[in-house]
Write a protein that holds these residues in place. Structure first.
Motif, mmCIF file in Angstrom:
data_model
loop_
_atom_site.group_PDB
_atom_site.id
_atom_site.type_symbol
_atom_site.label_atom_id
_atom_site.label_comp_id
_atom_site.label_asym_id
_atom_site.label_seq_id
_atom_site.Cartn_x
_atom_site.Cartn_y
_atom_site.Cartn_z
ATOM 1 N N SER A 196 0.842 -1.197 0.000
ATOM 2 C CA SER A 196 0.000 0.000 0.000
ATOM 3 C C SER A 196 0.876 1.245 0.000
ATOM 4 N N HIS A 197 0.324 2.315 -0.528
ATOM 5 C CA HIS A 197 1.113 3.535 -0.763
ATOM 6 C C HIS A 197 0.181 4.735 -0.671
ATOM 7 N N ILE A 198 0.683 5.860 -0.187
ATOM 8 C CA ILE A 198 -0.200 7.037 -0.062
ATOM 9 C C ILE A 198 -0.564 7.607 -1.431
ATOM 10 N N ASP A 199 0.252 7.331 -2.438
ATOM 11 C CA ASP A 199 -0.022 7.835 -3.796
ATOM 12 C C ASP A 199 0.381 6.733 -4.781
ATOM 13 N N PRO A 200 -0.434 5.670 -4.850
ATOM 14 C CA PRO A 200 -0.022 4.450 -5.572
ATOM 15 C C PRO A 200 0.497 4.701 -6.988
ATOM 16 N N ASP A 201 -0.213 5.548 -7.743
ATOM 17 C CA ASP A 201 0.186 5.720 -9.148
ATOM 18 C C ASP A 201 1.582 6.321 -9.291
ATOM 19 N N ASN A 202 2.011 7.044 -8.270
ATOM 20 C CA ASN A 202 3.336 7.667 -8.356
ATOM 21 C C ASN A 202 4.394 6.955 -7.513
ATOM 22 N N ALA A 203 4.100 5.720 -7.137
ATOM 23 C CA ALA A 203 5.082 4.951 -6.356
ATOM 24 C C ALA A 203 6.353 4.755 -7.184
ATOM 25 N N TRP A 204 7.497 4.703 -6.508
ATOM 26 C CA TRP A 204 8.781 4.581 -7.210
ATOM 27 C C TRP A 204 9.036 3.145 -7.675
ATOM 28 N N SER A 205 8.262 2.200 -7.153
ATOM 29 C CA SER A 205 8.375 0.813 -7.633
ATOM 30 C C SER A 205 7.002 0.160 -7.503
ATOM 31 N N ASP A 206 6.718 -0.776 -8.388
ATOM 32 C CA ASP A 206 5.457 -1.533 -8.350
ATOM 33 C C ASP A 206 4.202 -0.663 -8.225
ATOM 34 N N LYS B 133 1.683 -0.154 -10.213
ATOM 35 C CA LYS B 133 0.386 -0.695 -10.677
ATOM 36 C C LYS B 133 -0.319 -1.572 -9.649
ATOM 37 N N GLN B 134 0.459 -2.142 -8.741
ATOM 38 C CA GLN B 134 -0.159 -3.119 -7.837
ATOM 39 C C GLN B 134 -0.452 -2.553 -6.442
ATOM 40 N N GLN B 135 -0.093 -1.280 -6.198
ATOM 41 C CA GLN B 135 -0.288 -0.753 -4.847
ATOM 42 C C GLN B 135 -1.655 -0.076 -4.716
ATOM 43 N N VAL B 136 -2.151 -0.064 -3.483
ATOM 44 C CA VAL B 136 -3.436 0.599 -3.202
ATOM 45 C C VAL B 136 -3.238 1.558 -2.029
ATOM 46 N N THR B 137 -4.147 2.501 -1.864
ATOM 47 C CA THR B 137 -4.024 3.424 -0.727
ATOM 48 C C THR B 137 -4.284 2.656 0.575
ATOM 49 N N PRO B 138 -3.803 3.192 1.699
ATOM 50 C CA PRO B 138 -4.075 2.528 2.974
ATOM 51 C C PRO B 138 -5.579 2.346 3.212
ATOM 52 N N GLU B 139 -6.360 3.331 2.807
ATOM 53 C CA GLU B 139 -7.813 3.246 3.044
ATOM 54 C C GLU B 139 -8.430 2.132 2.197
ATOM 55 N N ARG B 140 -8.004 2.036 0.944
ATOM 56 C CA ARG B 140 -8.514 0.962 0.072
ATOM 57 C C ARG B 140 -8.089 -0.398 0.641
ATOM 58 N N LEU B 141 -6.875 -0.438 1.158
ATOM 59 C CA LEU B 141 -6.402 -1.680 1.774
ATOM 60 C C LEU B 141 -7.329 -2.075 2.917
#
Ligand code: PEP
Ligand code: MN
Length: 361
Positions: A231-241, A243-251
């Motif tokens: 999970s990532h606070i800004d999934p689309d702009n994550a420095w790696s992976d 496409k597969q990350q979601v926000t903490p809230e979505r998680l």
């Protein structure tokens, strides 16, 4: 010192929790990103441990390879602010030392490390004398022995608390997954290590966020002990992976929507009903085996005949006709093409082996 021991006991107890949920970014990028992800994950109330990659083994050079040791104090800060213990991946002896020095609570060995016994041994040697839980991901290639070997090396180093992470296996060509789950391998690993924590990593299996929940639910239905999801606070702009990350809230929502099931059957009535159906299954399996045995006897006869008349074992037209017929019938019976293909491949191979024996005897 007192405090550290307290935390260690806490983490060990925590690893007993079911389901065990680990989440956090693929990579630690900035202090703010790590701390924000951690506090937002903690706020969902659904997460037990924070994950973050500090050193990132990437398949090809040129992408972000991790922030390195300078990210370790960020994790300490994230733990302080969120209350979540932290887990990171280690791949070398130096990384183990640094992680232990900064009080990381749980370590994991990544898929690209499990695959290499030299690297695993290096990590295991550095773990000697440490009192830290270690989770071991399956190797990238579908080789159960390598996975078991890694468990043995870490256990031989004196690590008592070992868990397993099923993250799928790489295969050539495009499939709907980034890494094929090959569930049967994870199930076999569970069978060979009864009682050992086994969690599923939908993120690295899927490689995309839209199917994460399906894979997570399937893992829970197969009695996995928990999940590790990026999970990532800004999934689309994550420095790696990304496409597969979601926000903490979505998680949090995803975990909230999973249907949790239990392996335990506690009521007598349920038990009796299950037992009856299981007996039916056993009976049918026995009959199927009998039939397959009979089928092979016919194959043996055909083998004799082919031998006497110098005909090849494999006749492609015949094989295509068998498959076409089976797909058609299978569909009417609600059997998937994938299953029909696997089943007939196995039966056909056994039949070829029988005939081969006869031809060359
Ligand atoms: C990860 O968890 O970010 C990771 C690199 O995973 P794997 O070792 O499964 O590729
Ligand atoms: Mn990742």
């Amino acid at each position: 010192m007192e405090q550290a021991i307290e935390t260690k006991k806490g983490v060990e107890a925590l690893l007993q929790k079911r389901p065990l949920i680990i989440s956090g970014p693929c990579s630690a990028e900035t202090e703010d990103q790590v701390v924000q992800t951690a506090t937002r994950l903690a706020a969902t109330g659904k997460v037990d441990i924070l994950r973050a990659g500090i050193w990132k083994p990437r398949t090809r050079p040129g992408s972000f390879e991790g922030i390195g040791t300078k990210g370790l104090p960020w994790l300490q800060q994230a733990r302080k602010e969120s209350g979540l213990p932290v887990a990171i991946e280690v791949a070398t002896a130096k990384q183990v030392e640094d992680a232990l020095h900064f009080g990381v609570d749980v370590l994991w060995i990544g898929a690209r490390t499990t695959v290499n016994p030299f690297s695993v041994q290096d990590v295991a040697d550095a773990l000697k004398g440490a009192d830290v839980p270690v989770l071991i991901k399956n190797p990238i290639n579908p080789d159960l022995e390598l996975w078991i070997g890694a468990v043995e090396r870490v256990a031989n180093a004196g690590i008592k608390n070992i868990g397993l992470i099923h993250r799928g296996f790489s295969s050539y060509g495009n499939t709907e997954y980034r890494n094929a789950p090959m569930w049967h391998l994870a199930i076999e690993m569970k069978r060979r290590n009864p009682g050992m924590l086994m969690i599923n990593d939908p993120s690295h299996i899927c490689g995309r966020r839209d199917i994460l929940l399906d894979v997570a639910q399937k893992a829970i239905d197969l009695d996995f002990d928990g999940l590790i999801i990026e999970s990532h606070i800004d999934p689309d702009n994550a420095w790696s992976d990304a496409k597969q990350q979601v926000t903490p809230e979505r998680l949090g929502e995803m975990i909230g929507s999973i249907v949790w099931r239990t392996e335990e059957i506690d009521s007598e009535e349920l038990h009796a009903v299950m037992e009856k159906m299981r007996q039916q299954i056993n009976q049918l399996d026995d009959e199927l085996l009998q039939l397959i045995g009979q089928r092979m006897k016919v194959a043996d006869k055909i083998g004799e005949y082919k031998k006497d008349n110098n005909i090849t074992i494999l006749q492609t037209n015949r094989w295509n006709a068998i498959l076409a017929r089976a797909y058609e019938r299978g569909e009417k019976l609600g059997l998937s093409q994938e299953f029909i293909t696997k089943y007939f491949d196995a039966v056909h191979m056994e039949s070829i082996n029988h005939q081969n024996k006869i031809m060359n005897s």
